[in-house]
Enzyme design. Structure first.
Site, mmCIF file in Angstrom:
data_model
loop_
_atom_site.group_PDB
_atom_site.id
_atom_site.type_symbol
_atom_site.label_atom_id
_atom_site.label_comp_id
_atom_site.label_asym_id
_atom_site.label_seq_id
_atom_site.Cartn_x
_atom_site.Cartn_y
_atom_site.Cartn_z
ATOM 1 N N TYR A 32 -4.844 -3.880 -16.106
ATOM 2 C CA TYR A 32 -6.095 -4.578 -15.788
ATOM 3 C C TYR A 32 -5.902 -6.029 -15.355
ATOM 4 O O TYR A 32 -6.880 -6.723 -15.071
ATOM 5 C CB TYR A 32 -7.037 -4.513 -17.008
ATOM 6 C CG TYR A 32 -7.254 -3.089 -17.490
ATOM 7 C CD1 TYR A 32 -7.729 -2.109 -16.620
ATOM 8 C CD2 TYR A 32 -6.964 -2.711 -18.801
ATOM 9 C CE1 TYR A 32 -7.906 -0.796 -17.047
ATOM 10 C CE2 TYR A 32 -7.145 -1.405 -19.240
ATOM 11 C CZ TYR A 32 -7.609 -0.447 -18.351
ATOM 12 O OH TYR A 32 -7.794 0.854 -18.772
ATOM 13 N N HIS A 50 -13.049 1.100 -10.429
ATOM 14 C CA HIS A 50 -12.090 0.937 -11.523
ATOM 15 C C HIS A 50 -11.045 -0.075 -11.101
ATOM 16 O O HIS A 50 -10.616 -0.090 -9.936
ATOM 17 C CB HIS A 50 -11.412 2.266 -11.865
ATOM 18 C CG HIS A 50 -12.401 3.303 -12.290
ATOM 19 N ND1 HIS A 50 -12.987 3.291 -13.532
ATOM 20 C CD2 HIS A 50 -12.961 4.333 -11.615
ATOM 21 C CE1 HIS A 50 -13.857 4.283 -13.610
ATOM 22 N NE2 HIS A 50 -13.870 4.928 -12.454
ATOM 23 N N SER A 100 -7.926 -0.120 -12.427
ATOM 24 C CA SER A 100 -6.679 0.644 -12.296
ATOM 25 C C SER A 100 -6.946 1.907 -11.473
ATOM 26 O O SER A 100 -8.099 2.284 -11.256
ATOM 27 C CB SER A 100 -6.161 1.019 -13.694
ATOM 28 O OG SER A 100 -7.072 1.891 -14.346
ATOM 29 N N ARG A 128 -7.942 10.642 -17.729
ATOM 30 C CA ARG A 128 -8.616 9.663 -16.851
ATOM 31 C C ARG A 128 -8.807 10.196 -15.432
ATOM 32 O O ARG A 128 -9.494 9.572 -14.619
ATOM 33 C CB ARG A 128 -7.804 8.361 -16.781
ATOM 34 C CG ARG A 128 -7.719 7.631 -18.098
ATOM 35 C CD ARG A 128 -7.000 6.309 -17.941
ATOM 36 N NE ARG A 128 -6.439 5.909 -19.209
ATOM 37 C CZ ARG A 128 -7.100 5.253 -20.170
ATOM 38 N NH1 ARG A 128 -8.351 4.893 -19.973
ATOM 39 N NH2 ARG A 128 -6.516 4.942 -21.304
#
Ligand code: DQA
Length: 145
Positions: A22, A100, A102, A111
């Site tokens: 992040y 997002h 990532s 995910r």
């Protein structure tokens, strides 16, 4: 026209939390950059973050029938299981872009699935803060055409 930037679970800890995914900039710093880009594009932005699923749902509901012309949504881990946020998105007449920091497809299996994507106009994943900036550029351009 106003665009809302909505961040969900644990995103208040960006800058401290898992920087390899992040980055090291805080959410406040990222939001300032989004605001600077919005000024250049001539659109208003506001910012909302909550770790509580129902508050995100309420925010989406309350944005309907306002001057909100689009929502940039990073729901955090809610992305992967919140049918309630999915249904909030389909319940309002506002384009929502899923973002997002990532690349969710490069990470753990759980995910890879977003239960929100099919309710959104598009998905930007993996570009750090630029995921938000790209979504903003799209929503600003889409509204002016
Ligand atoms: C995230 C990805 C999610 O899988 C995770 O739960 C987050 C952040 C991202 O921005 O990369 O909290 O949404």
């Amino acid at each position: 026209m106003k665009i809302s930037v909505v961040n969900g679970a644990n995103l208040n800890l960006v800058g401290k939390r898992e920087p390899k995914y992040y980055g090291s900039e805080t959410l406040d710093t990222i939001n300032q950059e989004i605001k600077a880009k919005a000024d250049v594009l001539g659109v208003e932005v506001d910012f909302f973050q909550s770790n509580i699923e129902g508050e995100i749902i309420n925010f989406i509901h309350n944005s309907n029938n306002t001057d909100c012309g689009g929502i940039i949504l990073n729901a955090g881990a809610f992305t992967h299981y919140s049918y309630a946020i999915h249904d909030a998105i389909t319940s309002v007449d506002i384009p929502v872009v899923e973002v997002h920091l990532s690349n969710i497809h490069k990470r753990e299996e759980f995910r890879h699935k977003s239960v929100l994507s099919d309710a959104c106009v598009g998905l930007v994943t993996g570009f750090g803060k630029y995921s938000y900036i790209m979504a903003l550029e799209y929503l600003a351009a889409a509204k002016s055409t």
